[in-house]
Design a protein around this motif. Structure first.
Motif, PDB file in Angstrom:
ATOM      1  N   SER A  81       0.814  -1.215   0.000  1.00 44.73           N
ATOM      2  CA  SER A  81       0.000   0.000   0.000  1.00 44.73           C
ATOM      3  C   SER A  81       0.848   1.266   0.000  1.00 44.73           C
ATOM      4  N   GLY A  82       2.163   1.108   0.174  1.00 44.04           N
ATOM      5  CA  GLY A  82       3.045   2.259   0.221  1.00 44.04           C
ATOM      6  C   GLY A  82       3.185   2.858   1.615  1.00 44.04           C
ATOM      7  N   MET A  83       2.518   2.260   2.602  1.00 40.43           N
ATOM      8  CA  MET A  83       2.566   2.798   3.961  1.00 40.43           C
ATOM      9  C   MET A  83       3.944   2.653   4.603  1.00 40.43           C
ATOM     10  N   SER A  84       4.780   1.784   4.058  1.00 38.57           N
ATOM     11  CA  SER A  84       6.102   1.582   4.639  1.00 38.57           C
ATOM     12  C   SER A  84       7.118   2.602   4.140  1.00 38.57           C
ATOM     13  N   GLY A  85       6.671   3.467   3.241  1.00 40.19           N
ATOM     14  CA  GLY A  85       7.560   4.499   2.726  1.00 40.19           C
ATOM     15  C   GLY A  85       8.726   3.916   1.956  1.00 40.19           C
ATOM     16  N   ASP A  86       9.896   4.503   2.152  1.00 41.05           N
ATOM     17  CA  ASP A  86      11.061   4.044   1.396  1.00 41.05           C
ATOM     18  C   ASP A  86      11.913   3.043   2.179  1.00 41.05           C
ATOM     19  N   ARG A  87      11.344   2.490   3.266  1.00 40.67           N
ATOM     20  CA  ARG A  87      12.087   1.491   4.037  1.00 40.67           C
ATOM     21  C   ARG A  87      12.356   0.265   3.165  1.00 40.67           C
ATOM     22  N   PRO A  88      13.537  -0.298   3.228  1.00 37.74           N
ATOM     23  CA  PRO A  88      13.812  -1.526   2.479  1.00 37.74           C
ATOM     24  C   PRO A  88      12.903  -2.657   2.971  1.00 37.74           C
ATOM     25  N   VAL A  89      12.286  -3.356   2.039  1.00 36.37           N
ATOM     26  CA  VAL A  89      11.316  -4.394   2.374  1.00 36.37           C
ATOM     27  C   VAL A  89      11.932  -5.463   3.266  1.00 36.37           C
ATOM     28  N   GLY A  90      13.100  -5.954   2.900  1.00 36.70           N
ATOM     29  CA  GLY A  90      13.738  -7.008   3.689  1.00 36.70           C
ATOM     30  C   GLY A  90      13.981  -6.595   5.125  1.00 36.70           C
ATOM     31  N   ALA A  91      14.453  -5.376   5.317  1.00 35.00           N
ATOM     32  CA  ALA A  91      14.723  -4.886   6.672  1.00 35.00           C
ATOM     33  C   ALA A  91      13.428  -4.724   7.468  1.00 35.00           C
ATOM     34  N   LEU A  92      12.383  -4.236   6.814  1.00 36.45           N
ATOM     35  CA  LEU A  92      11.096  -4.067   7.481  1.00 36.45           C
ATOM     36  C   LEU A  92      10.557  -5.416   7.947  1.00 36.45           C
ATOM     37  N   VAL A  93      10.583  -6.397   7.066  1.00 37.47           N
ATOM     38  CA  VAL A  93      10.082  -7.728   7.419  1.00 37.47           C
ATOM     39  C   VAL A  93      10.922  -8.338   8.534  1.00 37.47           C
ATOM     40  N   SER A  94      12.224  -8.187   8.456  1.00 41.15           N
ATOM     41  CA  SER A  94      13.098  -8.718   9.506  1.00 41.15           C
ATOM     42  C   SER A  94      12.789  -8.089  10.855  1.00 41.15           C
ATOM     43  N   ARG A  95      12.550  -6.784  10.877  1.00 46.43           N
ATOM     44  CA  ARG A  95      12.211  -6.106  12.133  1.00 46.43           C
ATOM     45  C   ARG A  95      10.889  -6.599  12.695  1.00 46.43           C
ATOM     46  N   VAL A  96       9.907  -6.799  11.825  1.00 42.39           N
ATOM     47  CA  VAL A  96       8.603  -7.298  12.279  1.00 42.39           C
ATOM     48  C   VAL A  96       8.758  -8.681  12.897  1.00 42.39           C
ATOM     49  N   VAL A  97       9.471  -9.561  12.212  1.00 42.74           N
ATOM     50  CA  VAL A  97       9.674 -10.927  12.715  1.00 42.74           C
ATOM     51  C   VAL A  97      10.458 -10.894  14.021  1.00 42.74           C
ATOM     52  N   HIS A  98      11.510 -10.103  14.076  1.00 45.50           N
ATOM     53  CA  HIS A  98      12.321 -10.009  15.293  1.00 45.50           C
ATOM     54  C   HIS A  98      11.469  -9.521  16.468  1.00 45.50           C
ATOM     55  N   THR A  99      10.676  -8.491  16.243  1.00 43.23           N
ATOM     56  CA  THR A  99       9.819  -7.961  17.307  1.00 43.23           C
ATOM     57  C   THR A  99       8.808  -8.999  17.756  1.00 43.23           C
ATOM     58  N   LEU A 100       8.249  -9.722  16.792  1.00 43.17           N
ATOM     59  CA  LEU A 100       7.288 -10.767  17.132  1.00 43.17           C
ATOM     60  C   LEU A 100       7.946 -11.855  17.994  1.00 43.17           C
ATOM     61  N   LEU A 101       9.145 -12.240  17.621  1.00 37.24           N
ATOM     62  CA  LEU A 101       9.837 -13.299  18.365  1.00 37.24           C
ATOM     63  C   LEU A 101      10.351 -12.835  19.728  1.00 37.24           C
ATOM     64  N   GLU A 102      10.806 -11.608  19.794  1.00 37.26           N
ATOM     65  CA  GLU A 102      11.399 -11.104  21.031  1.00 37.26           C
ATOM     66  C   GLU A 102      10.399 -10.424  21.954  1.00 37.26           C
ATOM     67  N   GLY A 103       9.250 -10.056  21.429  1.00 39.25           N
ATOM     68  CA  GLY A 103       8.243  -9.366  22.238  1.00 39.25           C
ATOM     69  C   GLY A 103       8.386  -7.865  22.119  1.00 39.25           C
ATOM     70  N   ILE A 104       7.370  -7.169  22.621  1.00 34.99           N
ATOM     71  CA  ILE A 104       7.362  -5.707  22.488  1.00 34.99           C
ATOM     72  C   ILE A 104       7.664  -4.989  23.791  1.00 34.99           C
ATOM     73  N   ARG A 105       7.950  -5.745  24.821  1.00 35.39           N
ATOM     74  CA  ARG A 105       8.287  -5.109  26.100  1.00 35.39           C
ATOM     75  C   ARG A 105       9.598  -4.359  25.986  1.00 35.39           C
ATOM     76  N   PRO A 106       9.704  -3.201  26.609  1.00 30.82           N
ATOM     77  CA  PRO A 106      10.985  -2.487  26.616  1.00 30.82           C
ATOM     78  C   PRO A 106      12.040  -3.338  27.294  1.00 30.82           C
ATOM     79  N   ARG A 107      13.242  -3.265  26.807  1.00 30.81           N
ATOM     80  CA  ARG A 107      14.343  -4.059  27.369  1.00 30.81           C
ATOM     81  C   ARG A 107      15.297  -3.169  28.137  1.00 30.81           C
TER      82      ARG A 107
END
Length: 107
Positions: A81-107
């Protein structure tokens, strides 16, 4: 890899990606629609394999699978949809997966 592949498909074939979920919204008689259950059957098999390999704890399947699918599908929508702007797709997906696996609690 699953997330990268799914989002990559959505980026490369955005119309097909949207069509997979158009059932009920699109009324086109005499037009064959793809079975949106097929990708989810593949996903289910992948998650079952992860459960058998001990990567998903017994009993967590019902909690984990919808969260992963929601994150991956949401990522695909952000990108196509273009909502991710100019972020590289691979990096965006990796961040989403990492956050999902590690959780969203502050560290």
């Amino acid at each position: 890899m699953f997330a990268q592949t799914w989002v990559g498909f959505a980026v490369q074939y955005p119309v097909l990606h949207e069509l997979m979920f158009a059932r009920g919204r699109v009324t086109t008689p005499n037009v064959s629609r793809p079975d949106s259950g097929v990708p989810f059957a593949v996903c289910s098999a992948m998650f079952e394999r992860a459960r058998l390999d001990g990567e998903i704890a017994v009993g967590d399947h019902e909690r984990v699978v919808p969260a992963v699918l929601a994150a991956v599908l949401g990522g695909a929508i952000l990108v196509t949809s273009g909502m991710s702007g100019d972020r590289p797709v691979g990096a965006l997906v990796s961040r989403v997966v990492h956050t999902l696996l590690e959780g969203i609690r502050p560290r």
